[in-house]
Design a protein around this motif. Structure first.
Motif, PDB file in Angstrom:
ATOM      1  N   CYS A  72      -6.543  40.346  16.183  1.00  0.00           N
ATOM      2  CA  CYS A  72      -5.607  40.021  17.265  1.00  0.00           C
ATOM      3  C   CYS A  72      -6.146  38.855  18.092  1.00  0.00           C
ATOM      4  O   CYS A  72      -5.388  37.967  18.495  1.00  0.00           O
ATOM      5  CB  CYS A  72      -5.362  41.238  18.150  1.00  0.00           C
ATOM      6  N   PHE A  73      -7.430  38.844  18.328  1.00  0.00           N
ATOM      7  CA  PHE A  73      -8.048  37.747  19.067  1.00  0.00           C
ATOM      8  C   PHE A  73      -7.900  36.442  18.292  1.00  0.00           C
ATOM      9  O   PHE A  73      -7.552  35.404  18.860  1.00  0.00           O
ATOM     10  CB  PHE A  73      -9.523  38.053  19.333  1.00  0.00           C
TER      11      PHE A  73
ATOM     12  N   ARG B 149      -4.388  35.206  18.576  1.00  0.00           N
ATOM     13  CA  ARG B 149      -4.152  34.618  19.892  1.00  0.00           C
ATOM     14  C   ARG B 149      -4.742  33.215  19.990  1.00  0.00           C
ATOM     15  O   ARG B 149      -4.144  32.323  20.588  1.00  0.00           O
ATOM     16  CB  ARG B 149      -4.718  35.519  20.996  1.00  0.00           C
TER      17      ARG B 149
ATOM     18  N   TYR C 160       2.145  35.426  22.745  1.00  0.00           N
ATOM     19  CA  TYR C 160       0.740  35.573  23.131  1.00  0.00           C
ATOM     20  C   TYR C 160       0.574  36.756  24.087  1.00  0.00           C
ATOM     21  O   TYR C 160      -0.310  37.595  23.899  1.00  0.00           O
ATOM     22  CB  TYR C 160       0.232  34.279  23.783  1.00  0.00           C
ATOM     23  N   PHE C 161       1.409  36.818  25.106  1.00  0.00           N
ATOM     24  CA  PHE C 161       1.273  37.883  26.100  1.00  0.00           C
ATOM     25  C   PHE C 161       1.620  39.258  25.527  1.00  0.00           C
ATOM     26  O   PHE C 161       1.007  40.255  25.896  1.00  0.00           O
ATOM     27  CB  PHE C 161       2.103  37.584  27.344  1.00  0.00           C
TER      28      PHE C 161
ATOM     29  N   GLU D 127      -1.413  40.201  23.653  1.00  0.00           N
ATOM     30  CA  GLU D 127      -2.507  40.489  24.564  1.00  0.00           C
ATOM     31  C   GLU D 127      -2.372  41.876  25.188  1.00  0.00           C
ATOM     32  O   GLU D 127      -3.359  42.576  25.398  1.00  0.00           O
ATOM     33  CB  GLU D 127      -2.565  39.425  25.660  1.00  0.00           C
ATOM     34  N   LYS D 128      -1.148  42.282  25.473  1.00  0.00           N
ATOM     35  CA  LYS D 128      -0.919  43.572  26.113  1.00  0.00           C
ATOM     36  C   LYS D 128      -0.863  44.737  25.132  1.00  0.00           C
ATOM     37  O   LYS D 128      -0.889  45.888  25.547  1.00  0.00           O
ATOM     38  CB  LYS D 128       0.378  43.530  26.917  1.00  0.00           C
TER      39      LYS D 128
ATOM     40  N   GLU E 178      -5.369  47.946  21.244  1.00  0.00           N
ATOM     41  CA  GLU E 178      -6.262  47.504  20.171  1.00  0.00           C
ATOM     42  C   GLU E 178      -5.949  48.291  18.908  1.00  0.00           C
ATOM     43  O   GLU E 178      -5.705  49.488  18.953  1.00  0.00           O
ATOM     44  CB  GLU E 178      -7.719  47.745  20.559  1.00  0.00           C
TER      45      GLU E 178
END
Length: 118
Positions: A22-23, A26, A67-68, A71-72, A75
Motif C-alpha cells: 500500500c505504501f 501511494r 491516495y487518501f 491511506e485511510k 493495513e
C-alpha cells in the motif's frame, strides 16, 4: 505522456505482497500526481489550451482522492488495494486516451535513427 504511460504500467503490474504494498502504491500515486502537476503548470506558463489544464487538474484531484482512500484503509486490506489500483489504471488510461490525438507515433525505423542522433 510517456512518463505517465510508464507509471501506469508499473501500477498495473503492482501486486499486493505485504502491508508495504500500500505504501508503494501511494508513492506511485504521488509520482503520477507530481507529473500531472508539472504538466499543468507547464501548460499554463506556455499559454496553451485551458481545456488541457482542466483535464490535468481533474485527473490530479482523482489521484489525490485515491491516495487518501488508500491511506485511510486498514493495513492488509487487499480488496481496497486492488480496487484503488484498478481505478488508478483506468483513470490514467482515460487521461492518456484523451491526449492520444496530440501524440505522434514514429515507425520503428525512425526511432533507431533518433537514437543514433542522440
Amino acid at each position: 505522456m510517456i512518463e505517465l504511460q510508464q507509471i501506469k504500467e508499473r501500477i498495473a503490474a503492482e501486486n499486493y505482497r505485504d502491508t508495504n504494498s500500500c505504501f508503494d502504491l501511494r508513492l506511485m500515486l504521488m509520482e503520477a500526481a507530481s507529473l500531472l502537476t508539472a504538466k499543468q503548470i507547464s501548460n499554463l506558463h506556455q499559454g496553451r489550451d485551458p481545456y488541457v489544464s482542466m483535464i490535468l487538474l481533474q485527473a490530479f484531484r482523482n489521484l489525490k482522492q485515491f491516495y487518501f482512500v488508500l491511506e485511510k484503509a486498514k493495513e492488509g486490506n487487499v480488496e481496497c488495494f486492488n480496487n484503488i489500483k484498478d481505478a488508478v489504471v483506468a483513470e490514467l488510461a482515460n487521461l492518456m486516451h484523451r491526449f492520444k490525438g496530440n501524440v505522434y507515433q514514429l515507425p520503428e525505423e525512425n526511432i533507431s535513427a533518433l537514437k543514433i542522433a542522440q
